[in-house]
Scaffold this motif. Structure first.
Motif, mmCIF file in Angstrom:
data_model
loop_
_atom_site.group_PDB
_atom_site.id
_atom_site.type_symbol
_atom_site.label_atom_id
_atom_site.label_comp_id
_atom_site.label_asym_id
_atom_site.label_seq_id
_atom_site.Cartn_x
_atom_site.Cartn_y
_atom_site.Cartn_z
ATOM 1 N N CYS A 138 0.830 -1.208 0.000
ATOM 2 C CA CYS A 138 0.000 0.000 0.000
ATOM 3 C C CYS A 138 0.861 1.253 0.000
ATOM 4 O O CYS A 138 0.433 2.317 -0.449
ATOM 5 C CB CYS A 138 -0.952 -0.001 1.197
ATOM 6 S SG CYS A 138 -0.170 0.357 2.791
ATOM 7 N N GLY A 139 2.098 1.136 0.519
ATOM 8 C CA GLY A 139 3.009 2.262 0.551
ATOM 9 C C GLY A 139 2.739 3.259 1.669
ATOM 10 O O GLY A 139 3.470 4.248 1.820
ATOM 11 N N LYS A 140 1.721 3.010 2.479
ATOM 12 C CA LYS A 140 1.318 3.977 3.491
ATOM 13 C C LYS A 140 1.448 3.457 4.927
ATOM 14 O O LYS A 140 1.611 4.249 5.854
ATOM 15 C CB LYS A 140 -0.127 4.408 3.248
ATOM 16 C CG LYS A 140 -0.333 5.093 1.890
ATOM 17 C CD LYS A 140 -1.803 5.422 1.664
ATOM 18 C CE LYS A 140 -2.021 6.070 0.307
ATOM 19 N NZ LYS A 140 -3.462 6.361 0.063
ATOM 20 N N CYS A 141 1.333 2.156 5.131
ATOM 21 C CA CYS A 141 1.354 1.627 6.499
ATOM 22 C C CYS A 141 2.785 1.638 7.045
ATOM 23 O O CYS A 141 3.769 1.810 6.310
ATOM 24 C CB CYS A 141 0.772 0.216 6.539
ATOM 25 S SG CYS A 141 1.800 -1.053 5.761
ATOM 26 N N ARG A 142 2.933 1.417 8.345
ATOM 27 C CA ARG A 142 4.252 1.496 8.992
ATOM 28 C C ARG A 142 5.211 0.427 8.463
ATOM 29 O O ARG A 142 6.426 0.655 8.410
ATOM 30 C CB ARG A 142 4.106 1.380 10.512
ATOM 31 C CG ARG A 142 3.487 0.092 10.999
ATOM 32 C CD ARG A 142 3.234 0.136 12.516
ATOM 33 N NE ARG A 142 4.471 0.184 13.253
ATOM 34 C CZ ARG A 142 5.083 -0.891 13.756
ATOM 35 N NH1 ARG A 142 4.530 -2.095 13.588
ATOM 36 N NH2 ARG A 142 6.203 -0.782 14.429
ATOM 37 N N ARG A 143 4.682 -0.725 8.044
ATOM 38 C CA ARG A 143 5.558 -1.768 7.510
ATOM 39 C C ARG A 143 6.043 -1.416 6.111
ATOM 40 O O ARG A 143 7.200 -1.668 5.762
ATOM 41 C CB ARG A 143 4.842 -3.111 7.514
ATOM 42 C CG ARG A 143 4.599 -3.647 8.920
ATOM 43 C CD ARG A 143 3.863 -4.953 8.909
ATOM 44 N NE ARG A 143 3.566 -5.420 10.258
ATOM 45 C CZ ARG A 143 2.727 -6.408 10.531
ATOM 46 N NH1 ARG A 143 2.087 -7.027 9.542
ATOM 47 N NH2 ARG A 143 2.509 -6.771 11.780
ATOM 48 N N CYS A 144 5.169 -0.869 5.291
ATOM 49 C CA CYS A 144 5.601 -0.441 3.952
ATOM 50 C C CYS A 144 6.653 0.657 4.037
ATOM 51 O O CYS A 144 7.553 0.738 3.204
ATOM 52 C CB CYS A 144 4.401 0.048 3.136
ATOM 53 S SG CYS A 144 3.365 -1.273 2.448
ATOM 54 N N CYS A 152 3.160 -5.768 3.911
ATOM 55 C CA CYS A 152 2.151 -4.722 4.074
ATOM 56 C C CYS A 152 1.067 -5.178 5.053
ATOM 57 O O CYS A 152 0.693 -6.351 5.085
ATOM 58 C CB CYS A 152 1.540 -4.397 2.713
ATOM 59 S SG CYS A 152 0.177 -3.218 2.742
ATOM 60 N N MET A 153 0.578 -4.268 5.846
ATOM 61 C CA MET A 153 -0.435 -4.604 6.847
ATOM 62 C C MET A 153 -1.787 -4.928 6.224
ATOM 63 O O MET A 153 -2.708 -5.367 6.914
ATOM 64 C CB MET A 153 -0.563 -3.462 7.853
ATOM 65 C CG MET A 153 0.731 -3.239 8.642
ATOM 66 S SD MET A 153 0.692 -1.867 9.814
ATOM 67 C CE MET A 153 -0.284 -2.596 11.133
ATOM 68 N N LYS A 154 -1.912 -4.738 4.910
ATOM 69 C CA LYS A 154 -3.163 -5.063 4.226
ATOM 70 C C LYS A 154 -3.102 -6.402 3.498
ATOM 71 O O LYS A 154 -3.996 -6.741 2.739
ATOM 72 C CB LYS A 154 -3.518 -3.952 3.238
ATOM 73 C CG LYS A 154 -3.883 -2.640 3.922
ATOM 74 C CD LYS A 154 -4.402 -1.612 2.934
ATOM 75 C CE LYS A 154 -4.841 -0.349 3.658
ATOM 76 N NZ LYS A 154 -5.382 0.673 2.711
ATOM 77 N N ASN A 155 -2.042 -7.166 3.747
ATOM 78 C CA ASN A 155 -1.908 -8.466 3.087
ATOM 79 C C ASN A 155 -2.888 -9.493 3.634
ATOM 80 O O ASN A 155 -3.233 -9.468 4.817
ATOM 81 C CB ASN A 155 -0.483 -9.004 3.264
ATOM 82 C CG ASN A 155 0.465 -8.496 2.203
ATOM 83 O OD1 ASN A 155 0.185 -8.621 1.014
ATOM 84 N ND2 ASN A 155 1.567 -7.897 2.624
ATOM 85 N N GLY A 363 11.907 -11.018 0.595
ATOM 86 C CA GLY A 363 12.119 -9.738 1.247
ATOM 87 C C GLY A 363 11.872 -8.534 0.360
ATOM 88 O O GLY A 363 12.050 -7.389 0.788
ATOM 89 N N PHE A 364 11.445 -8.762 -0.885
ATOM 90 C CA PHE A 364 11.233 -7.652 -1.820
ATOM 91 C C PHE A 364 9.938 -6.906 -1.527
ATOM 92 O O PHE A 364 8.897 -7.515 -1.269
ATOM 93 C CB PHE A 364 11.168 -8.165 -3.259
ATOM 94 C CG PHE A 364 12.480 -8.603 -3.831
ATOM 95 C CD1 PHE A 364 13.559 -7.733 -3.905
ATOM 96 C CD2 PHE A 364 12.640 -9.888 -4.321
ATOM 97 C CE1 PHE A 364 14.772 -8.131 -4.442
ATOM 98 C CE2 PHE A 364 13.839 -10.305 -4.873
ATOM 99 C CZ PHE A 364 14.912 -9.428 -4.931
ATOM 100 N N LYS A 365 9.985 -5.590 -1.581
ATOM 101 C CA LYS A 365 8.767 -4.784 -1.603
ATOM 102 C C LYS A 365 8.179 -4.933 -3.001
ATOM 103 O O LYS A 365 8.773 -4.498 -3.991
ATOM 104 C CB LYS A 365 9.088 -3.320 -1.296
ATOM 105 C CG LYS A 365 9.519 -3.074 0.146
ATOM 106 C CD LYS A 365 9.729 -1.585 0.398
ATOM 107 C CE LYS A 365 10.231 -1.321 1.813
ATOM 108 N NZ LYS A 365 9.226 -1.602 2.859
ATOM 109 N N SER A 366 7.014 -5.537 -3.076
ATOM 110 C CA SER A 366 6.526 -6.054 -4.349
ATOM 111 C C SER A 366 6.323 -5.009 -5.441
ATOM 112 O O SER A 366 6.842 -5.137 -6.556
ATOM 113 C CB SER A 366 5.220 -6.811 -4.115
ATOM 114 O OG SER A 366 4.243 -5.954 -3.534
ATOM 115 N N LYS A 367 5.560 -3.987 -5.152
ATOM 116 C CA LYS A 367 5.212 -3.014 -6.188
ATOM 117 C C LYS A 367 6.439 -2.250 -6.675
ATOM 118 O O LYS A 367 6.541 -1.877 -7.850
ATOM 119 C CB LYS A 367 4.160 -2.043 -5.650
ATOM 120 C CG LYS A 367 3.156 -1.552 -6.678
ATOM 121 C CD LYS A 367 1.984 -0.856 -5.985
ATOM 122 C CE LYS A 367 1.044 -0.194 -6.970
ATOM 123 N NZ LYS A 367 0.278 -1.151 -7.789
#
Length: 416
Positions: A138-144, A152-155, A363-367
């Protein structure tokens, strides 16, 4: 000739997308132009009927069904699948080792073309080549926002599979019943709907039947070596399990400059492929009368620098940890373990300096990372062809899973 509103005939690259003109463009309509018969149709905003492999319950074959795929809602994207890989994680749902609500459309390693988009979508447009992302960003949560995190916390991950999109509903219907999504992707369908945070635009020239592997298997293995373990130049590595993900770990170790890469598997038929992608030695634990960790310690003068467990078994996870050098060895869990099992670890194994860690999707940030990985593949920085051993139509999905379970394939790609 197709009727207006029918789904495209299956097959990679058989259609292109054109924007409507005049009043239709203002309403956001999309026209798919099918190369096969030159007919045109508008599917945006409409329910699409197509084929999908539905799993109705555990330990049963997939059933090829006609499903209805609803249009994307706000911040959603509907994708026409071109190719999807068969991954061991999908089979864990079939066996019940990963718990998911049923009925469900599985599949999470794929590539396709955007058919239509919902209101507010800005990162992709109709006609774009894309890879669905089972790890959202999402790019917005603390994990992103954390530099080292990619969860991401929306997974919709294994600990809490809901089988729904972000708004808590599904877009699939079959026989009058709602069908659950899987990890926000559900790629065993000619069409699927994903949230915008679960899709990445990729190079328009990329071959979808190959780069689909970047959607899971390749990235998971490769990233485990180069990003999670951070394999160093001249190091010694041990890789337990030589499926598609394990071979991708080897590719990553080689790319990072490892001097020795020891491949470990009880299936000797996999050794030739392991050497092809970079293994320097291959070991079968059944050839020894002592634990494999002792064999590896002797081979590496006290323990390897990096080890990777890419099977999902507790006994091999323990062996991978033990084969590491006790002072500085790093062991990475890559394989998905059976649900609700516990790995007992003697604290002294870590107190001396070993590191035990794990990561999903390398470990990759997907987007952020998937488009870059596709670009690297196009630049020939790593191979994907050695990982693909079988290509089958969607209708033969059960045959593909039989190949996986028998160890006769590395990756089977289903084409549409």
């Amino acid at each position: 000739m197709q009727r207006k509103g029918d789904a495209c005939p299956p097959g990679p690259g058989d259609c292109r997308v054109e924007r409507g003109r005049g009043r239709r463009e203002a309403q956001g309509f999309i026209t798919l132009v099918c190369r096969g018969d030159r007919s045109t149709m508008s599917t945006a905003g409409k329910v699409i009927k197509c084929k999908a492999a539905v799993l109705w319950e555990t330990n049963k074959p997939f059933s090829i069904e006609e499903v209805e795929v609803a249009p994307p809602r706000a911040h959603e994207v509907r994708i026409k699948m071109v190719a999807t890989g068969i991954c061991r994680s999908d089979d864990h749902v079939v066996s019940g080792h990963i718990v998911s609500p049923f009925p469900v459309i599985l599949g999470h390693e794929a590539a396709g073309i955007v058919e239509s988009i919902g209101e507010g979508v800005t990162s992709v447009k109709p006609g774009d080549k894309v890879i669905p992302l089972f790890i959202a960003q999402c790019g917005k949560c603390r994990r992103c926002k954390h530099q080292e995190s990619n969860i991401c916390m929306k997974n919709d991950l294994p600990s809490k599979y809901q089988g729904k999109l972000q708004d808590g509903t599904t877009r699939f219907t079959c026989r009058g019943k709602s069908i659950h999504h899987f990890m926000g992707t559900s790629t065993f369908s000619q069409y699927t709907v994903v949230d915008e945070i679960s899709v990445a635009k990729i190079d328009a020239a990329s071959p979808l039947e190959k780069v689909c592997l970047i959607g899971c298997g390749f990235s998971t293995g490769y990233g485990s070596a180069v990003k999670v373990a951070k394999v160093t130049q001249g190091s010694t590595c041990a890789v337990f399990g030589l499926g598609g993900v394990g071979l991708s770990v080897i590719i990553g170790c080689k790319a990072a400059g490892a001097a020795r890469i020891i491949a470990v598997d009880i299936n000797k038929d996999k050794f030739a492929k392991a050497r092809e992608v970079g293994a320097t030695e291959c070991v079968n634990p059944q050839d020894y009368d002592k634990p494999i960790e002792e064999v590896l310690q002797e081979m590496s003068n006290g323990g390897v620098d990096f080890s990777f467990e890419v099977i999902g078994r507790l006994d091999t996870m323990a062996s991978a940890l033990l084969c590491c050098d006790k002072s500085f060895g790093v062991s990475v869990i890559v394989g998905v373990p059976p649900d609700s099992q516990i790995l007992p670890v003697d604290p002294m194994l870590l107190l001396t300096g070993r590191t035990l860690k794990g990561a999903i999707f390398g470990g990759f940030k997907s987007k952020d990372s998937v488009p870059k990985l596709v670009t690297d593949f196009m630049a020939k920085k790593f191979p994907l062809d050695p990982l693909i051993t079988n290509v089958l139509p969607l209708e033969k999905i059960n045959e593909g899973f039989d190949l996986l379970r028998s160890g006769k394939s590395i990756r089977t790609i289903l084409s549409f």
